[in-house]
Design a protein around this motif. Structure first.
Motif, short mmCIF file in Angstrom:
data_model
loop_
_atom_site.label_atom_id
_atom_site.label_comp_id
_atom_site.label_asym_id
_atom_site.label_seq_id
_atom_site.Cartn_x
_atom_site.Cartn_y
_atom_site.Cartn_z
N GLN A 126 0.91 -1.21 -0.07
CA GLN A 126 0.08 0.03 -0.02
C GLN A 126 0.80 1.31 0.10
OE1 GLN A 126 -0.56 -2.39 2.55
NE2 GLN A 126 -2.47 -3.38 1.11
N GLY A 127 2.23 1.11 0.14
CA GLY A 127 3.05 2.36 -0.20
C GLY A 127 3.56 2.96 1.28
N ARG A 128 2.98 2.56 2.31
CA ARG A 128 3.01 2.93 3.73
C ARG A 128 4.31 2.34 4.35
NH1 ARG A 128 -3.09 1.62 5.52
NH2 ARG A 128 -2.15 -0.31 4.79
N LYS A 129 5.06 3.00 5.13
CA LYS A 129 6.22 2.61 5.83
C LYS A 129 5.79 1.31 6.96
CE LYS A 129 9.70 5.28 4.63
NZ LYS A 129 10.94 4.48 4.36
N SER A 130 6.64 0.43 6.79
CA SER A 130 6.19 -0.79 7.81
C SER A 130 7.84 -1.40 8.13
CB SER A 130 5.41 -1.81 7.05
OG SER A 130 6.12 -2.37 5.81
N GLN A 131 7.66 -2.57 8.70
CA GLN A 131 8.93 -3.23 9.13
C GLN A 131 9.60 -3.69 8.07
OE1 GLN A 131 10.17 -2.79 12.16
NE2 GLN A 131 9.90 -4.55 13.16
N PRO A 132 11.05 -3.37 7.61
CA PRO A 132 11.56 -3.93 6.46
C PRO A 132 11.33 -5.35 6.31
CG PRO A 132 12.95 -2.57 7.97
CD PRO A 132 11.81 -2.66 8.74
N ILE A 133 11.06 -5.84 5.03
CA ILE A 133 11.00 -7.18 4.70
C ILE A 133 12.10 -7.62 3.78
CG2 ILE A 133 9.62 -8.98 3.11
CD1 ILE A 133 7.28 -6.69 3.57
N GLU A 134 12.86 -8.60 4.53
CA GLU A 134 14.03 -9.22 3.81
C GLU A 134 13.88 -10.53 3.12
OE1 GLU A 134 18.16 -9.03 5.84
OE2 GLU A 134 17.36 -10.94 6.20
N LYS A 135 13.96 -10.40 1.73
CA LYS A 135 13.82 -11.64 0.90
C LYS A 135 15.21 -12.58 0.46
CE LYS A 135 12.32 -12.95 -3.53
NZ LYS A 135 12.10 -12.70 -4.83
N LYS A 136 15.50 -13.48 1.07
CA LYS A 136 16.82 -14.27 0.84
C LYS A 136 16.68 -15.33 0.04
CE LYS A 136 17.68 -14.21 5.39
NZ LYS A 136 18.43 -15.04 6.69
N SER A 137 17.53 -15.54 -0.94
CA SER A 137 17.65 -16.54 -1.96
C SER A 137 18.93 -16.87 -2.41
CB SER A 137 16.70 -16.13 -3.24
OG SER A 137 17.37 -15.22 -3.72
N TYR A 138 18.89 -18.02 -2.85
CA TYR A 138 20.25 -18.82 -3.60
C TYR A 138 19.82 -19.10 -5.15
CZ TYR A 138 22.45 -19.63 0.84
OH TYR A 138 22.86 -19.51 2.29
N THR A 139 20.75 -18.77 -5.92
CA THR A 139 20.76 -19.08 -7.41
C THR A 139 21.86 -20.06 -7.62
OG1 THR A 139 19.78 -17.04 -7.73
CG2 THR A 139 20.84 -18.33 -9.70
N ILE A 140 21.46 -21.23 -8.41
CA ILE A 140 22.60 -22.14 -8.73
C ILE A 140 22.75 -22.22 -10.47
CG2 ILE A 140 20.59 -23.92 -8.88
CD1 ILE A 140 23.19 -25.93 -8.47
N THR A 141 23.90 -21.92 -10.68
CA THR A 141 23.95 -21.85 -12.20
C THR A 141 24.77 -22.95 -12.78
OG1 THR A 141 23.85 -19.35 -12.10
CG2 THR A 141 24.84 -20.54 -14.04
N PHE A 142 24.48 -23.59 -13.76
CA PHE A 142 25.09 -24.76 -14.34
C PHE A 142 24.91 -24.91 -15.84
CE2 PHE A 142 21.05 -26.05 -12.72
CZ PHE A 142 20.46 -26.80 -13.70
N ASN A 143 25.97 -25.71 -16.31
CA ASN A 143 25.53 -25.83 -17.85
C ASN A 143 24.60 -26.76 -18.10
OD1 ASN A 143 26.29 -27.03 -20.50
ND2 ASN A 143 28.26 -25.75 -20.54
#
Length: 154
Positions: A126-143
């Motif tokens: 909604q565009g209002r300030k709130s607690q920061p949200i943290e998104k974590k992820s891993y990316t695997i890359t291979f042939n």
């Protein structure tokens, strides 16, 4: 050939492709598109799989397993940017890859590369300030040629 030359040639190819799409019949465009995809796969034959910490609002078990696996690998592979964390339900701390750190691993001849990502959002939808949200992820890359080994056994 410098990076500017490569960018210039790619821009030229994209212009030509746009022109082809407008001037040539559908069947010819399909064949050219098929050739383009094969050329793209030849030039960049890598697959990337993203593994987010949360999936559909729930904790992603695959992320936790990857996190635990990479904790051991990051120390062994000489990663330079590590971070110590202590989960609430544990008595000891763990060492994890810091944001943007990348390590390599080899499994049955398949070389894979793992990279950690962390994104922080300060506002809710909604565009209002709130607690920061943290998104974590891993990316695997291979042939692409190792797709079956990586997705099936690794």
């Amino acid at each position: 050939m410098g990076l500017i030359d490569v960018g210039s040639r790619l821009a030229g190819l994209m212009f030509i492709w746009g022109t082809i799409q407008q001037l040539f019949p559908q069947i010819l465009r399909k064949r050219i598109n098929s050739f383009w995809n094969r050329l793209e796969n030849y030039l960049y034959p890598y697959v990337q799989i993203a593994i987010d910490e949360f999936s559909n609002g729930k904790s992603n078990e695959i992320y936790r397993l990857v996190d635990a696996y990479l904790c051991t690998k990051s120390i062994d592979n000489g990663a330079k940017y590590l971070k110590a964390e202590k989960p609430d339900n544990c008595k000891s701390f763990t060492v994890v890859l810091d944001e943007g750190e990348e390590i390599s691993d080899v499994f049955e001849g398949a070389r894979v590369s793992w990279r950690s990502y962390r994104e922080t959002f300060d506002e809710n939808s909604q565009g209002r300030k709130s607690q920061p949200i943290e998104k974590k992820s891993y990316t695997i890359t291979f042939n692409e040629q190792h797709r079956e080994i990586v997705t099936g056994e690794y």
